[in-house]
Motif scaffolding. Structure first.
Motif: not given
Length: 670
Positions: A274-280
């Motif tokens: 989820p954090a990776v997707l949020a950064a994207l």
């Protein structure tokens, strides 16, 4: 962790603002892990940012035909090495002044690994039951920097063929590679959680996510946002929502990622997804979106520009303070030391990072930067080589050192032992200079800490010793597998084969069964799917122990049992004198009423009292005096090396207790 190298024309202040969010999350996790258990995902936000920002200029230069691999690597070295070398120099000097000999030696090995950008691999290799706690390693945080740099060593080799394919095919290739990396992380986590955390191939998908975003939007997301803003300026709420929704959703997802990461820590890929997707989402939203406008304001941008130095310096400051102080520090002092780390970061940024980057940007001045970088790297390597060669004791100068070599005991295997036993045991040691093994020592890590002392005693008696066991592994047959033992600690098979060998051996005359009583609640002494009470665990354990004792006695073996190693709420290292701090008496003497899980010892005392088929040796004879745990003996030497494992000196002293008890047979003959 590092800043990008995009051209000023394509600079995005909001990405520096996002870096500020990432570094503040990381600092919050390191400073207050109980309050912010999921904030470690700040590192994963960094990975995405780094992948995106580094890939943008590379893809642009490839399209223009101006990409130079050597220049790319030079810029990375110029960006990373000056501040890193400063950190390593300061850390090594601080370790010489503040840490014990074994701690300094460990830091020296970590510093050498950091210079080779291999910190993650070094930490992976050190993982294990007896590995020092993370909060005692000043250079632990450099693992993520190593992951980044390992990725950037191979990234140009990946990017060059991408430049020759259609955009859709290139994006598919990046997605495939990222998927394979994530799959590797999921797979490895099932058998080696530490490896899944540190391995570069299990982290590459996060950087590749940023690279894929840069590939998908070569014209940059901000240009699209600005064009949209100019053509459709304020066409109503729907347009504003369309423009701002991605960044708002990204922010909400990042907030939601924190509790999610805290509950999924044993699955690194799923925890940080989820954090990776949020950064994207935040990067793709562009600088004109609402959240990104806030990220582009002065304070977040300033913090983001300092993020690399802040990342480098905040953790070592906290570790040195915690280790030297010997106790957890309160919130106010934690904030004070974080401020000190921030001042170091600011000094590094102003007087090391920026001057090096300005000089390196001038083609004719590159040699003037390369020479001091090379000299600094060699000096740090030599310094750490001396520290390693001398086991942390420097040949001259430095503070007077407590003799701490006796704390270290890291021998778990001897050549050929596993092969002769036929088991992949975590501990398998044959001691005695080739003499027949008269004494067998079976058990867990507390047994392993007894091994050096008992081996020396056996050798003095003209005997050999066989030690077999594993972490949290009781010396019993009839165990069932427990998930926490893991693939590297096959407890069940080890004990079955150890008993088989000992019962069949005419040489072994004494068997020492050593275990840590409080681990009773972990042991697999019942059905794998059961959830027994401690009392039920104890009854099952009694049956298994009685069966094995009867078998050993029937085979003519003397059985010695020890189980009462005390568990202290604080480590023995708190009792060591250090520069600027002498230990309080409270650090070196803990009331028995404060020891952890002593009722388990009382249960076993009742079961083994007045037994004629076993001889019980109580470790408390040495370690408890007048109802208090003693970390040091009358000579001031350490008896314990942590909360419950014996030091080398403590093991030798405990062997004397065993010898005086009459439980061990003297002499070389049976």
């Amino acid at each position: 962790m590092t800043s990008g190298e995009a051209a000023p024309a394509s600079y995005r202040a909001d990405i520096d603002g996002l870096r500020a969010v990432a570094i503040l999350l990381v600092i919050a996790f390191h400073a207050f892990p109980q309050a912010f258990p999921g904030a470690y995902v700040g590192v994963d936000v960094f990975f995405v940012i780094s992948g995106y920002v580094i890939a943008r200029p590379v893809f642009r230069q490839m399209a223009e035909g101006t990409f130079d691999v050597m220049a790319f690597w030079w810029r990375r070295a110029l960006r990373i090495l000056p501040a890193l070398l400063l950190l390593l120099v300061l850390s090594c000097v601080a370790s010489w002044m503040l840490l014990t000999a074994d701690e300094s030696s460990a830091l020296a090995s970590h510093a050498l690994s950091a210079q080779a950008f291999a910190s993650n691999l070094k930490l992976w290799s050190e993982s294990g039951y007896f590995a020092p706690a993370a909060e005692t390693k000043p250079l632990l945080h450099l693992w993520s920097l190593a992951v980044e740099e390992q990725f950037y060593l191979v990234f140009p080799l990946l990017a060059l063929p991408l430049a020759r394919v259609r955009p859709g095919l290139g994006l598919a290739a990046l997605a495939l590679l990222a998927g394979l990396s994530a799959w590797a992380g999921l797979t490895l986590a099932a058998s080696d959680g530490v490896g899944a955390f540190y391995a570069p191939w299990t982290r590459a998908w996060e950087l590749l996510a940023g690279v894929a975003l840069a590939w998908h939007a070569p014209s940059n997301a901000e240009s699209l946002s600005r064009a949209s803003l100019s053509r459709h300026r304020m066409r109503g709420a729907a347009e504003a929502l369309r423009r701002h929704l991605p960044s708002l959703l990204g922010l909400l997802l990042l907030v939601a990622a924190l509790p999610h990461a805290a509950t999924w820590r044993d699955q690194p890929v799923l925890a940080v997804a989820p954090a990776v997707l949020a950064a994207l989402m935040l990067i793709a939203a562009g600088p004109a979106s609402l959240v990104n406008r806030l990220l582009s304001t002065r304070l977040p941008v300033k913090i983001g520009l300092l993020s690399y130095s802040l990342y480098l310096f905040h953790w070592p400051v906290l570790v040195f303070v915690r280790v030297v102080g010997g106790h957890p520090i309160g919130m106010a002092w934690t904030c004070f030391w974080l401020a000190c780390g921030a001042l170091l970061a600011l000094a590094s940024y102003r007087w090391v990072e920026m001057p090096a980057r300005r000089l390196g940007a001038q083609t004719g001045r590159r040699l003037s930067v390369a020479k001091p970088l090379l000299a600094g790297g060699v000096a740090v390597a030599v310094f750490n080589g001396i520290a390693l060669a001398s086991a942390g004791e420097f040949p001259a100068g430095g503070p007077s050192r407590h003799a701490l070599g006796e704390l270290a005991w890291n021998e778990f295997l001897t050549d050929g032992c596993r092969e002769r036993l036929g088991a992949n045991a975590a501990f398998c040691i044959e001691a005695g200079r080739g003499r027949p093994s008269r004494v067998a020592l079976l058990g867990d890590s507390t047994a392993n800490s007894l091994a050096p002392g008992l081996a020396a005693w056996a050798e003095s008696e003209g005997k050999g010793l066989l030690h077999v066991g594993g972490w949290s592994c009781p010396p019993l047959r009839g165990l069932v597998d427990r998930a926490f033992w893991g693939v590297h600690n096959p407890c069940v098979e080890t004990m079955q084969l150890a008993y088989q060998a000992i019962l069949a051996s005419p040489d072994v005359d004494t068997v020492v069964l050593a275990f840590f009583a409080r681990d009773l609640k972990k042991w697999g002494v019942g059905p794998p799917d059961a959830n027994p009470t401690p009392e039920q665990q104890l009854e099952a354990f009694k049956r298994l122990l009685d069966n094995d004792v009867q078998a050993l006695v029937a085979a003519g073996k003397r059985v010695v049992v020890t189980y009462d190693a005390p568990l202290s709420p604080v480590s023995a290292r708190n009792c060591l004198p250090r520069p600027f701090r002498q230990p309080d008496s409270a650090d070196c003497s803990i009331a028995e009423s404060h020891l952890i899980d002593r009722p388990y010892v009382a249960w076993l005392d009742a079961h083994l009292a007045a037994r004629e088929d076993v001889c019980v040796v109580r470790q408390s004879t040495l370690l408890l005096r007048d109802g208090r745990l003693q970390f040091r003996d009358d000579t001031g030497r350490a008896l314990l090396r942590d909360t419950h494992h014996l030091s080398l000196h403590g093991s030798a002293r405990m062997a004397e207790v065993f010898a005086r008890s009459g439980c061990l047979k003297s002499g070389a003959s049976i």
